[in-house]
Design a protein around this motif. Structure first.
Motif, short mmCIF file in Angstrom:
data_model
loop_
_atom_site.label_atom_id
_atom_site.label_comp_id
_atom_site.label_asym_id
_atom_site.label_seq_id
_atom_site.Cartn_x
_atom_site.Cartn_y
_atom_site.Cartn_z
N LYS A 261 2.42 1.77 -3.44
CA LYS A 261 1.42 2.28 -4.38
C LYS A 261 1.12 3.75 -4.11
N TRP A 262 0.99 4.12 -2.85
CA TRP A 262 0.73 5.51 -2.48
C TRP A 262 1.87 6.41 -2.94
N ARG B 229 0.84 -1.22 0.00
CA ARG B 229 0.00 0.00 0.00
C ARG B 229 0.86 1.25 0.00
N GLU C 215 4.02 5.84 -5.39
CA GLU C 215 4.00 5.91 -6.85
C GLU C 215 2.90 6.86 -7.33
N GLN C 216 1.74 6.79 -6.69
CA GLN C 216 0.64 7.68 -7.06
C GLN C 216 1.05 9.14 -6.83
#
Length: 110
Positions: free
Chosen positions: A75-76, A72, A78-79
């Motif tokens: 992903k955060w 998580r 990268e976002q």
């Protein structure tokens, strides 16, 4: 002392080592890259071996949950990175403009 006493659970996606701004993810990343606890302390010298071992023990006892936490978090990050590329801050816009300007000046000086 309970193992959890070594950590600050700020929210489900932000677990830090108590008394530090360092997240458990920092220690775990080094561990997953093959660093020994002694090598990790060289990279994160504000920690001590007790806190590094506590973090690794916590990870090994909660591997499924912490692997999901790490995913998580990745992903955060990268976002956030993609958002910053798509919508750069005014500072980044100025820095990019300066870079282009300097490159042009360098080309013109040849």
């Amino acid at each position: 002392m309970q193992l959890e006493d070594y950590f600050e659970f700020i929210d489900p996606d932000d677990i830090r080592i108590k008394g530090h701004r360092i997240g458990i993810d920092n220690v775990i990343q080094y561990y997953l890259q093959g660093y020994s606890p002694e090598q990790i302390i060289e990279e994160l010298p504000s920690l001590n071996l007790e806190k590094i071992y506590a973090t690794l023990t916590y990870y090994l006892h909660n591997r499924v949950e912490i692997d999901a936490y790490m995913l998580r978090l990745a992903k955060w990050r990268e976002q956030r990175y993609q958002e910053s590329l798509a919508n750069p801050s005014p500072l980044m816009q100025r820095l990019r403009a300066l870079k282009v300007q300097r490159e042009q000046e360098l080309l013109n000086s040849w």
